[in-house]
Structures are given as structure tokens and as C-alpha cells.
Design a protein around this motif. Structure first.
Motif, PDB file in Angstrom:
ATOM      1  N   PRO A 251      52.895 -59.851 -14.453  1.00 38.82           N
ATOM      2  CA  PRO A 251      51.882 -60.105 -13.547  1.00 38.82           C
ATOM      3  C   PRO A 251      50.662 -61.078 -14.416  1.00 38.82           C
ATOM      4  O   PRO A 251      50.079 -61.670 -13.372  1.00 38.82           O
ATOM      5  N   LEU A 252      50.338 -60.685 -15.572  1.00 39.28           N
ATOM      6  CA  LEU A 252      49.497 -61.432 -16.273  1.00 39.28           C
ATOM      7  C   LEU A 252      49.783 -63.024 -16.259  1.00 39.28           C
ATOM      8  O   LEU A 252      49.125 -63.863 -16.134  1.00 39.28           O
TER       9      LEU A 252
ATOM     10  N   GLU B 190      51.965 -64.509 -14.254  1.00 41.20           N
ATOM     11  CA  GLU B 190      51.972 -64.984 -12.992  1.00 41.20           C
ATOM     12  C   GLU B 190      50.413 -65.215 -12.449  1.00 41.20           C
ATOM     13  O   GLU B 190      50.016 -66.422 -11.833  1.00 41.20           O
ATOM     14  N   GLU B 191      49.353 -64.523 -12.870  1.00 41.95           N
ATOM     15  CA  GLU B 191      47.924 -64.623 -12.665  1.00 41.95           C
ATOM     16  C   GLU B 191      47.662 -66.025 -13.108  1.00 41.95           C
ATOM     17  O   GLU B 191      46.614 -66.588 -12.748  1.00 41.95           O
ATOM     18  N   MET B 192      48.315 -66.407 -14.402  1.00 38.35           N
ATOM     19  CA  MET B 192      47.668 -67.648 -15.258  1.00 38.35           C
ATOM     20  C   MET B 192      48.660 -68.536 -14.833  1.00 38.35           C
ATOM     21  O   MET B 192      48.272 -69.619 -15.657  1.00 38.35           O
TER      22      MET B 192
ATOM     23  N   LYS C 168      40.949 -69.022 -17.503  1.00 40.86           N
ATOM     24  CA  LYS C 168      40.481 -67.724 -16.769  1.00 40.86           C
ATOM     25  C   LYS C 168      39.628 -66.871 -17.761  1.00 40.86           C
ATOM     26  O   LYS C 168      39.887 -66.786 -18.951  1.00 40.86           O
TER      27      LYS C 168
ATOM     28  N   ASP D 264      37.949 -61.406 -15.011  1.00 41.25           N
ATOM     29  CA  ASP D 264      38.218 -61.828 -13.768  1.00 41.25           C
ATOM     30  C   ASP D 264      39.703 -61.621 -13.948  1.00 41.25           C
ATOM     31  O   ASP D 264      40.307 -60.990 -12.646  1.00 41.25           O
ATOM     32  N   LEU D 265      40.577 -61.758 -14.814  1.00 44.41           N
ATOM     33  CA  LEU D 265      42.099 -61.298 -15.186  1.00 44.41           C
ATOM     34  C   LEU D 265      42.058 -59.676 -14.921  1.00 44.41           C
ATOM     35  O   LEU D 265      42.903 -59.038 -14.202  1.00 44.41           O
TER      36      LEU D 265
ATOM     37  N   ALA E 198      41.546 -58.529 -11.210  1.00 44.71           N
ATOM     38  CA  ALA E 198      42.773 -58.922 -10.497  1.00 44.71           C
ATOM     39  C   ALA E 198      44.202 -58.265 -10.837  1.00 44.71           C
ATOM     40  O   ALA E 198      45.138 -57.933 -10.041  1.00 44.71           O
ATOM     41  N   LEU E 199      43.968 -57.625 -12.105  1.00 45.77           N
ATOM     42  CA  LEU E 199      45.336 -56.946 -12.376  1.00 45.77           C
ATOM     43  C   LEU E 199      45.317 -55.391 -12.396  1.00 45.77           C
ATOM     44  O   LEU E 199      46.387 -54.687 -12.447  1.00 45.77           O
TER      45      LEU E 199
ATOM     46  N   LYS F 115      47.782 -54.165  -9.915  1.00 45.00           N
ATOM     47  CA  LYS F 115      49.130 -54.065 -10.482  1.00 45.00           C
ATOM     48  C   LYS F 115      49.179 -53.277 -11.481  1.00 45.00           C
ATOM     49  O   LYS F 115      50.429 -53.297 -12.066  1.00 45.00           O
TER      50      LYS F 115
END
Length: 505
Positions: free
Chosen positions: A343-344, A346-348, A354, A358-359, A362-363, A366
């Protein structure tokens, strides 16, 4: 005539390498992870900058103004040409350390670094450097030093002495250093083929010698054939740096911040029992059989804890330095936890920088908690899949662009410097020659794979060069352009997104 080289190899230039640990942006990240307050990097200095790639990248892509010296005038001239091209106002000289370190026009420094210098100079120069740090490093400032260390060199150190002894006694000076390097290596291989008792007692030397003989001769000349060379234990380095009031802060190698990657449970338990930080580092090196260290030291470290630590982490920027699809979830034999890393990544995956805060937000949905996120960022940074980042000013973008334009122009004819300055990371990023040519085409408005390929073909043709494919020359324009089109397609699909995220395109 006085020997200005002081026993250091000077007849051939050093390699055009880049060393991230010298980057203040990377140093800030490492200190923050270690729970220490980093300084505001305004004035910085590199001692022994080699060809000047690192110092110029940091001067062009970071907020600090840089000073530095390298005693080799040829290397200093090249470094000055890069500084002039970028307009960074870096002040670079060819002074010896004893001359540079007593200059009265130098400001007090927030950061002083030297990479690959400490182990290859004599005690007199070490005293000069320590005195310089004592006088010129600000309270709270950072000192970076990398060096060969024990116990990792204990078995192979006699090889290095054999190399230099052969070069000095049996090598003819008129041959040049590369020929003397080759002759020393050939003799050593012959000696090892007789199965001496030294080899029987140290069988790992066989693989070490194989690696050495496969390396670039310019690198080997500087690494193994200088008059002065001493691998030092951490304890001895600590004694050397004590007069400068320096305290060990943390490693510049991000992976060193994750103990579970390196030690068995029994080793960790033993290390955690040791109350003295200096002795703990010495025992750590025995556990790892360490042979090279990259260390940050601070003059008056202050802890960064509680809300201040969390705030610093939230404000830290990071950016992927590899296409998300190409990032491996393995580190050696270890498999990284997919529930955290996938997921990390994918977020980046869009390649844009980033904020860690914010990360983290967002995580959370998840199932990724902040401590796991920080460790994952450190590991990806250690794997060079990710880089600490900054918010670049217009001035930084301007000097980075100017330096990159100069380097891309050089790449039209040769592959001297295979790095470009990233205003996002504050340092350099590896960019091979043809990717530099493709990026130059983009700056000229060319926006297609075919256009990039034809632009590259025009450049190499203009310089009378010929492409090789699998070691064979491509003799026709059709073959060459087809091969360049394949390269340009891979550039566009696998690396261009990364380059854009790093501010290179």
C-alpha cells in the motif's frame, strides 16, 4: 622538488562518483530517524571532493552554499567548471588540507564532510582536519566521515600491502600507475595459485581478490595504491574526534537504522545490554565483520522527541527513485511485509513527492501504523528505491537546471558524469548517457519515442560514434535507429515518470 601529492595517487584522476551520504537532505533524514535535531544547513564544506560531482550536485540542488578543496589541480579544475556552469557560487580550490583549513575567508560551517579520505591520509593531515572541525563546525553542526574499518579488513589488509610493495619495488614508474596496478594484481594471483598458508588460513581472500581484479583500474589505484592507508576501529575514530567535541549520532547508511535486518536475536540481546554507546558500536562491528563505515557525528546533539519528533516526521518529504512496478519486496534473503510495503508503494506510484504526514493519514485505513511506515521508508531509502526530499526554491531549480544542461551537453560526446542534479532530493541521481540525451531532446520540445531515438542518432553521428548491440557494431542508420528506439521506449515507459518526480524532466 617537493612532492605535493604526499604519497597519494595523483597521476590519474579519481572516478566521477556521487555519494548520497554527503547530501544534507539525506543527513537530515538520518538524524531525524535517529531522534536528533538536525541543524539548518546554510554553510557546508567538503574536504577532498575528488572530481567534484557530489559537491557540485549539492551546491546546485540544495539550499546550502558550499566550500571545498581537492589537492589535485586537474580534479579541482573540472569541479570549478561544473560550479561555473551551474551558477551555484560554490567556492572550490586545489589547496592542500593544511592550506585550506587555515584560510580566513571561510565561514563557520553547519556541515563538514569527507568521503573516502580519512583512511588514505597520514596522521598529520588527520590532525589538520580535526583542528579545522574543532574551530569551524558550529555547535549543533554535523560532521560526516566514511572510512575503512576493522575487523572486516583484518584478513585482507595484507593484500593491499602486497599490492603497494610490488608496485614500489618491481613496478617501473615509467609504466604508469595502471600498468603497475595490473602487474601487482597479476603477481598476487600467481602467488595465491601456489596455495600459501596465508590463503589457507584466510580462504575468503580468494573471493576478495576476484572482486578486486574485476574493478576499474582508476578506482583501484586510489583505493589500494596510496602510500598512506589505515583501516580504523570505531573506538580509534572516536578518540581522534574527541578534541573537536563530536558525539556519534548515527549511520549514513539508512539500512543500519534497522537492527533486525542485521543481527540475530542473541546478538541484539547482547548489544542492548551494553550501556556505553561507543563500545556498543565496536561490538556491532564485530557482529557484522564491518569493513566500511559511513558515520554522522554532531557537535552537541539534541534529542528530538515527543510532539516535536512527530511534527518533524510529518513534515519530511519523500519521493520514489524507481518505477513502482520495478520495486522488489525482497532485501537479500529477507521478504518484506507486503501488508505494509504494497500500500505504501501504491500510494507513491504516481512518482510525485509526498509528505510523510500525508502518507501516514492515507495509510491508516489500510492498517499501516506510523512506526511501520517510518521503518518502511528507511528500508526503501536504504535500497535506493526511495529518496528523502525537499521543497525546492526557484533558485534551486534554476541552478539545478543550469548544471543539468551542462552535463547533458557533455553527454552528447561522452559518458563522463552519469548523474544529474535533482532539485527534489537536493543531490544527484544516476542517469546513463543515452537517458541524458533523451532528456535533452525533451527540453528541446521532442515528445515522442521516435523523435528521441532520431535525436540520439544525430548526436552520436555528429561525433563519429557507433552504437554497439550485444558487443557488435550497428553499421547502418536503420539498425542504429531501431536499437535507439528500443532504448527510448524503455526510457519512456520505465524511467521518465521517475525523472519527472525528481525534477529532471
Amino acid at each position: 622538488m617537493e612532492d605535493w601529492t604526499s604519497g597519494y595517487v595523483a597521476e590519474i584522476g579519481y572516478t566521477y562518483g556521487y555519494y548520497r551520504e554527503l547530501n544534507p537532505v539525506a543527513a537530515r533524514f538520518a538524524l531525524m530517524v535517529a531522534g536528533l535535531v538536525p541543524p539548518k544547513f546554510e554553510n557546508a564544506c567538503e574536504l577532498g571532493f575528488g572530481q567534484g560531482v557530489s559537491v557540485n550536485m549539492h551546491a546546485a540542488a540544495g539550499p546550502a552554499r558550499w566550500w571545498g578543496t581537492d589537492f589535485n589541480p586537474g580534479q579541482a579544475a573540472f569541479a570549478q567548471s561544473l560550479a561555473q556552469a551551474s551558477g551555484s557560487q560554490a567556492v572550490l580550490s586545489d589547496d592542500a588540507f593544511e592550506e585550506f583549513c587555515v584560510r580566513t575567508d571561510l565561514p563557520d560551517m553547519d556541515y563538514i564532510g569527507l568521503h573516502g579520505i580519512w583512511s588514505w591520509i597520514n596522521d598529520a593531515n588527520r590532525k589538520v582536519i580535526v583542528d579545522f572541525v574543532r574551530r569551524k563546525l558550529k555547535v549543533g553542526g554535523v560532521f560526516y566521515v566514511s572510512y575503512n574499518t576493522q575487523p572486516g579488513w583484518s584478513a585482507a589488509a595484507p593484500l593491499r600491502e602486497l599490492f603497494t610493495d610490488h608496485a614500489e619495488t618491481l613496478g617501473a614508474p615509467g609504466q604508469g600507475i595502471v600498468a603497475r596496478v595490473d602487474a601487482a594484481l597479476a603477481f598476487t594471483e600467481r602467488l595465491m595459485a601456489t596455495n600459501p598458508r596465508y590463503l589457507q588460513a584466510n580462504p575468503q581472500v580468494t573471493e576478495r581478490l576476484k572482486r578486486i581484479t574485476s574493478q576499474d583500474r582508476h578506482y583501484l589505484a586510489h583505493e589500494y595504491f596510496n602510500r598512506d592507508w589505515e583501516p580504523m576501529s570505531f573506538a580509534k575514530i572516536a578518540k581522534w574526534l574527541a578534541p573537536a567535541k563530536l558525539t556519534f549520532a548515527c549511520s549514513g547508511d539508512f539500512l543500519d537504522h534497522v537492527d533486525s535486518l542485521h543481527f540475530t536475536p542473541e546478538q541484539l540481546a547482547l548489544l542492548n545490554e551494553i550501556p556505553d554507546p561507543r563500545f556498543r558500536q565496536s561490538v556491532r562491528d564485530f557482529c557484522l565483520n564491518a569493513q566500511f563505515r559511513r558515520d554522522y557525528w554532531v557537535r552537541g546533539p539534541r534529542p528530538l522527541a515527543g510532539a516535536a519528533h512527530r511534527e518533524a516526521i510529518d513534515e519530511q518529504w519523500v519521493v520514489l527513485s524507481k518505477n513502482a512496478a520495478d520495486i522488489s519486496l525482497k532485501l537479500g534473503e529477507a521478504k518484506l511485509n507486503e501488508a505494509i510495503y504494497k500500500p505504501l508503494i501504491e500510494e507513491m506510484a504516481d512518482g510525485k513527492p509526498k509528505r510523510v504526514g500525508d502518507l501516514a493519514r492515507a495509510l491508516v485505513p489500510k492498517g499501516v501504523q506510523l512506526p511501520h511506515l517510518i521503518q518502511a521508508l528507511v528500508v526503501l531509502g536504504g535500497k535506493s528505491d526511495l529518496q528523502p526530499a525537499q521543497v525546492p526554491t526557484e533558485a534551486i531549480r534554476r541552478t539545478s537546471t543550469a548544471l543539468n544542461r551542462h552535463l547533458m551537453n557533455l553527454s552528447r560526446n561522452e559518458a563522463t558524469v552519469q548523474f544529474l542534479a535533482s532539485p527534489v532530493t537536493g543531490g544527484a541521481f544516476p542517469v546513463p548517457r543515452f537517458d541524458q540525451i533523451f532528456l535533452a531532446a525533451i527540453t528541446e520540445g521532442v515528445d515522442s519515442v521516435d523523435g528521441w531515438a532520431r535525436h540520439a542518432y544525430q548526436e552520436i553521428s555528429r561525433h563519429g560514434q557507433q552504437l554497439l548491440k550485444e558487443g557488435k557494431p550497428l553499421t547502418t542508420e536503420k539498425e542504429a535507429v531501431a536499437h535507439l528506439r528500443d532504448m527510448a521506449n524503455e526510457f519512456g515507459t520505465r524511467r521518465l515518470l521517475v525523472y519527472k518526480g525528481l525534477g529532471l524532466a
